[in-house]
Motif scaffolding. Structure first.
Motif, short mmCIF file in Angstrom:
data_model
loop_
_atom_site.label_atom_id
_atom_site.label_comp_id
_atom_site.label_asym_id
_atom_site.label_seq_id
_atom_site.Cartn_x
_atom_site.Cartn_y
_atom_site.Cartn_z
N ALA A 175 0.80 -1.23 0.00
CA ALA A 175 0.00 0.00 0.00
C ALA A 175 0.83 1.28 0.00
O ALA A 175 0.26 2.36 0.10
CB ALA A 175 -0.94 0.00 1.22
N GLY A 176 2.15 1.16 -0.11
CA GLY A 176 2.98 2.35 -0.13
C GLY A 176 2.92 3.15 1.16
O GLY A 176 3.09 4.37 1.15
N ILE A 177 2.69 2.47 2.28
CA ILE A 177 2.62 3.16 3.58
C ILE A 177 4.03 3.34 4.12
O ILE A 177 4.74 2.35 4.32
CB ILE A 177 1.76 2.34 4.57
CG1 ILE A 177 0.35 2.17 4.03
CG2 ILE A 177 1.75 3.01 5.94
CD1 ILE A 177 -0.53 1.24 4.86
N PRO A 178 4.47 4.56 4.36
CA PRO A 178 5.83 4.78 4.86
C PRO A 178 5.99 4.23 6.28
O PRO A 178 5.03 4.06 7.01
CB PRO A 178 5.98 6.29 4.82
CG PRO A 178 4.59 6.83 4.86
CD PRO A 178 3.73 5.83 4.16
N ARG A 179 7.23 3.99 6.63
CA ARG A 179 7.53 3.35 7.91
C ARG A 179 6.95 4.12 9.09
O ARG A 179 6.38 3.53 10.01
CB ARG A 179 9.05 3.20 8.06
CG ARG A 179 9.50 2.68 9.42
CD ARG A 179 10.97 2.35 9.41
NE ARG A 179 11.44 1.99 10.74
CZ ARG A 179 12.56 1.32 10.97
NH1 ARG A 179 13.32 0.93 9.96
NH2 ARG A 179 12.94 1.04 12.21
N ALA A 180 7.11 5.45 9.10
CA ALA A 180 6.63 6.24 10.23
C ALA A 180 5.13 6.08 10.42
O ALA A 180 4.62 6.06 11.55
CB ALA A 180 6.99 7.71 10.03
N LEU A 181 4.39 5.97 9.32
CA LEU A 181 2.94 5.79 9.41
C LEU A 181 2.60 4.35 9.78
O LEU A 181 1.70 4.11 10.60
CB LEU A 181 2.29 6.18 8.09
CG LEU A 181 0.75 6.14 8.02
CD1 LEU A 181 0.13 6.99 9.13
CD2 LEU A 181 0.27 6.61 6.66
N ALA A 182 3.31 3.40 9.22
CA ALA A 182 3.06 1.99 9.55
C ALA A 182 3.27 1.74 11.04
O ALA A 182 2.56 0.92 11.64
CB ALA A 182 3.97 1.09 8.72
N ASP A 183 4.22 2.45 11.63
CA ASP A 183 4.51 2.24 13.04
C ASP A 183 3.40 2.75 13.95
O ASP A 183 3.41 2.50 15.16
CB ASP A 183 5.83 2.93 13.42
CG ASP A 183 7.05 2.16 12.93
OD1 ASP A 183 6.87 1.02 12.44
OD2 ASP A 183 8.17 2.69 13.02
N GLN A 184 2.43 3.45 13.38
CA GLN A 184 1.28 3.89 14.16
C GLN A 184 0.16 2.84 14.21
O GLN A 184 -0.84 3.03 14.89
CB GLN A 184 0.73 5.19 13.58
CG GLN A 184 1.70 6.37 13.66
CD GLN A 184 1.14 7.63 13.03
OE1 GLN A 184 -0.07 7.84 12.99
NE2 GLN A 184 2.02 8.48 12.51
N ALA A 185 0.35 1.74 13.50
CA ALA A 185 -0.65 0.67 13.52
C ALA A 185 -0.79 0.13 14.94
O ALA A 185 0.20 -0.04 15.67
CB ALA A 185 -0.25 -0.44 12.56
N TYR A 209 -4.37 -5.73 13.01
CA TYR A 209 -3.96 -4.35 13.31
C TYR A 209 -4.99 -3.38 12.74
O TYR A 209 -5.60 -3.64 11.70
CB TYR A 209 -2.60 -4.05 12.67
CG TYR A 209 -1.49 -4.96 13.14
CD1 TYR A 209 -0.62 -4.59 14.14
CD2 TYR A 209 -1.36 -6.22 12.56
CE1 TYR A 209 0.39 -5.45 14.57
CE2 TYR A 209 -0.36 -7.09 12.99
CZ TYR A 209 0.51 -6.70 13.99
OH TYR A 209 1.48 -7.56 14.42
N ASP A 210 -5.15 -2.27 13.42
CA ASP A 210 -5.91 -1.13 12.93
C ASP A 210 -4.94 0.02 12.67
O ASP A 210 -4.04 0.27 13.49
CB ASP A 210 -6.95 -0.65 13.94
CG ASP A 210 -8.15 -1.58 14.05
OD1 ASP A 210 -8.24 -2.54 13.26
OD2 ASP A 210 -8.98 -1.35 14.95
N LEU A 211 -5.12 0.70 11.57
CA LEU A 211 -4.31 1.88 11.29
C LEU A 211 -5.23 3.01 10.82
O LEU A 211 -5.84 2.91 9.76
CB LEU A 211 -3.26 1.58 10.22
CG LEU A 211 -2.38 2.77 9.80
CD1 LEU A 211 -1.63 3.35 11.00
CD2 LEU A 211 -1.42 2.37 8.69
N GLU A 212 -5.35 4.05 11.66
CA GLU A 212 -6.12 5.22 11.26
C GLU A 212 -5.24 6.08 10.36
O GLU A 212 -4.13 6.47 10.75
CB GLU A 212 -6.58 6.02 12.47
CG GLU A 212 -7.46 7.19 12.11
CD GLU A 212 -8.09 7.87 13.31
OE1 GLU A 212 -8.73 8.93 13.11
OE2 GLU A 212 -7.95 7.35 14.44
#
Length: 284
Positions: A175-185, A209-212
């Protein structure tokens, strides 16, 4: 159809058609009775009996056991029993990933009825009209469930990768989710199910996992496994799960769990308690 139908579809198997695979007194798999005879060509390794199979000649070390299974899986491929190698290593274990006794190719895990592990992530956005979920559509060339709907991120959990490292990898690839955003899952638990498949038995564990996500975020697949994405209102996603077979089968469970945790499915649902229990069945 109902939500409960989707859970039952992921737990459809007849225990009478399978026998345990034993190693050092621990049950590490469940083999289809008709598949057990294939192991008779390795009598120095496997003791095949009506009530089960014992890996009696297993080498004492982790690497040597893995080498035996590599040879066996290569023969299963050559014989057409297993269609392909996946080239991801899964643990052979009686319980957790950390207690693996050796490794085998992911594609061969169902033949042995080996426990498999994966990660599924629900990506969602809060809007003025309520929650909306990002849904992927699998590419047309996928071996399993081509063009079916999928969770935003979902993938197997190979041996040697931590949960966080594998989640980061899958988020970036799918999904092209960057690491910093993925770490918020947010880790929200695990779902278990066991179903018979053409290849054998799948007693699976999915870490959920949920990721807002920010409203402006748009996923982009980088590994070719997803054809497209769409962001849908939660009620529309729920209807797709309940009324159609559009989703890859086990993705239904991840979404049902999300719907329960976010209050869309309430205790007023007639099957509420069965849904709760069905998402986390004891694995054989």
């Amino acid at each position: 159809m109902s939500f409960l139908d989707k859970i039952r579809a992921c737990n459809a198997w007849n225990p009478a058609d399978f026998v345990p695979l034993w190693l050092d007194g621990a049950r590490v798999g469940w083999m289809r009775r008709s598949a057990c005879d294939l192991l008779r060509r390795w009598p120095e390794q496997f003791q095949v009996e009506p009530e089960g199979v014992t890996w009696s000649g297993a080498p004492p070390t982790f690497d040597a056991r893995t080498a035996v299974l590599d040879t066996l899986c290569a023969q299963l491929i050559a014989d057409g029993v297993v269609s392909h190698l996946h080239s991801e290593r899964y643990p052979l274990t009686a319980s957790s990933r950390e207690q693996a006794v050796c490794l085998l190719d992911r594609a061969c895990a169902p033949f042995f009825g080996a426990r498999a592990f994966g990660q599924h992530l629900n990506g969602y956005v809060r809007t003025a009209h309520g929650i909306e979920m990002w849904i992927g559509r699998r590419a047309a060339d996928r071996r399993h469930y081509p063009l079916h709907l999928d969770n935003l991120v979902a993938g197997g959990l190979p041996h040697g990768l931590s949960l966080i490292d594998n989640l980061r990898k899958e988020c970036a690839e799918e999904a092209g989710i960057p690491r910093a955003l993925a770490d918020q899952a947010v880790a929200v638990g695990a779902i278990t199910y066991c179903r018979e498949a053409a290849a054998g038995l799948k007693p699976d564990v999915m870490y959920c996992y949920d990721l807002e996500l920010p409203a402006a975020f748009v996923p982009v697949c980088t590994d070719g496994e997803v054809e497209s994405f769409q962001r849908l209102p939660l009620a529309e996603v729920a209807a797709l799960v309940r009324e159609t077979d559009d989703f890859k089968l086990n993705c239904n469970l991840t979404i049902i769990d999300f719907l329960i945790r976010h209050g869309f499915i309430t205790p007023d649902e007639p099957d509420y308690l069965e849904l709760l229990a069905g998402l986390r069945i004891p694995l054989p």
